[in-house]
Design an enzyme around this catalytic site. Structure first.
Site, PDB file in Angstrom:
ATOM      1  N   CYS A 133       0.889  -1.397  -0.039  1.00 19.55           N
ATOM      2  CA  CYS A 133       0.005  -0.059  -0.087  1.00 19.55           C
ATOM      3  C   CYS A 133       0.799   1.146   0.003  1.00 19.55           C
ATOM      4  O   CYS A 133       0.549   2.243  -0.583  1.00 19.55           O
ATOM      5  CB  CYS A 133      -0.901  -0.120   1.321  1.00 19.55           C
ATOM      6  SG  CYS A 133      -1.942  -1.378   1.127  1.00 19.55           S
ATOM      7  N   ARG A 181      -7.941  -4.416  -3.170  1.00 18.78           N
ATOM      8  CA  ARG A 181      -7.511  -3.320  -3.790  1.00 18.78           C
ATOM      9  C   ARG A 181      -8.471  -3.175  -4.959  1.00 18.78           C
ATOM     10  O   ARG A 181      -8.421  -3.710  -6.190  1.00 18.78           O
ATOM     11  CB  ARG A 181      -6.013  -3.533  -4.336  1.00 18.78           C
ATOM     12  CG  ARG A 181      -5.129  -3.856  -3.318  1.00 18.78           C
ATOM     13  CD  ARG A 181      -3.693  -3.830  -3.918  1.00 18.78           C
ATOM     14  NE  ARG A 181      -2.850  -4.515  -2.944  1.00 18.78           N
ATOM     15  CZ  ARG A 181      -2.325  -3.797  -1.766  1.00 18.78           C
ATOM     16  NH1 ARG A 181      -2.269  -2.493  -1.668  1.00 18.78           N
ATOM     17  NH2 ARG A 181      -1.575  -4.632  -0.722  1.00 18.78           N
TER      18      ARG A 181
HETATM   19  C1  BEZ Z   1       0.654  -4.733   1.782  1.00 27.52           C
HETATM   20  O1  BEZ Z   1       1.692  -5.026   2.036  1.00 27.52           O
HETATM   21  O2  BEZ Z   1       0.218  -3.737   1.483  1.00 27.52           O
HETATM   22  C2  BEZ Z   1      -0.368  -5.718   2.372  1.00 27.52           C
HETATM   23  C3  BEZ Z   1       0.021  -7.063   1.951  1.00 27.52           C
HETATM   24  C4  BEZ Z   1      -0.843  -7.990   2.269  1.00 27.52           C
HETATM   25  C5  BEZ Z   1      -2.099  -7.932   3.160  1.00 27.52           C
HETATM   26  C6  BEZ Z   1      -2.365  -6.454   3.382  1.00 27.52           C
HETATM   27  C7  BEZ Z   1      -1.480  -5.406   2.991  1.00 27.52           C
END
Ligand code: BEZ
Length: 238
Positions: free
Chosen positions: A55, A138
């Site tokens: 993110c 997402r």
């Molecule tokens: C992230 O790195 O943004 C992420 C990865 C897995 C689950 C939730 C967020």
């Protein structure tokens, strides 16, 4: 649970639907969606959680590209199931500490919605329990100037989005609207565009005879040139 609640829990807005409306608190104050964005294109997108690496890379990239989206009259609005103070702390950390692919000191100026109650996430089908029941996937909703959903894209938690592709989608949709054409696979501005299928045999024959300025691979597959500058002149915000 009454019918309205069930619909709220399960709804996934579709292409061609009016964007579901809501009021929300964001890092840029309260917003009334989509009314406040009438006259602009807007990308409403969700991310799973603040202070997570994928993110963070997405926010730095999207915020860096915001001026490019603004040129084509497209605003950005983010959302996650985190509270406002988490959002504020995360965006401050991004600006002060994180450098990603040469992008640093990046200030996220677009609104980031707090949605601890998951009200908006549910309205937009951003919660997909098979993937996660506590985090939004997402999701990307591309909404036009009249508040109509024009494209919907979902990615899983582990996959960071390609923001050049989102820009390409916005430009392709705006080009289709402005010139009444369609865009073929992997189209980029400057590439040939597809002329809608001819409605009558006469027009189809003219096309095959080369009377219209287009190239036909067959009666149903005709393309024509469309200059990139002409496109940008038509869709760029004056
Ligand atoms: C992230 O790195 O943004 C992420 C990865 C897995 C689950 C939730 C967020």
């Amino acid at each position: 649970m009454d019918t309205a609640d069930t619909a709220t829990v399960t709804s996934i807005p579709r292409i061609g639907d009016k964007a579901p409306s809501f009021k929300a608190v964001t890092t840029q104050g309260e917003i009334t969606f989509p009314d406040q964005f009438a006259g602009s294109w807007v990308i409403l997108f969700s991310h799973p959680a603040d202070f997570t690496p994928v993110c963070t890379s997405e926010f730095i990239t999207f915020a860096s590209l915001e001026p490019k989206f603004a040129e084509v009259n497209c605003k950005l609005v983010g959302l996650s199931i985190d509270g406002l103070y988490s959002h504020i702390a995360w965006l401050r950390t991004i600006k002060e500490k994180i450098e990603y692919r040469g992008m640093k000191n990046v200030e996220v100026k677009f609104p980031l919605i707090e949605d601890i109650t998951m009200t908006v996430a549910r309205k937009y089908g951003m919660l997909q329990p098979g993937e996660s029941s506590t985090k939004a996937v997402r999701a990307v909703f591309i909404i036009d100037t009249k508040g109509t959903i024009r494209a919907v894209i979902y990615y899983p938690l582990s996959l960071g989005r390609n923001f050049d592709e989102l820009y390409r989608v916005v430009v392709a949709l705006q080009t289709a609207d402005a010139f009444q054409i369609a865009t073929p696979a992997d189209w980029r501005p400057g590439d040939d565009v597809i002329v809608p299928t001819a409605g009558s045999c006469g027009v189809a024959k003219d096309r095959m005879d080369g009377k219209e300025e287009m190239t036909c691979l067959d009666w149903f597959f005709c393309t024509k040139k469309l200059d990139k500058d002409k496109i940008m002149a038509a869709i760029t915000k004056k």
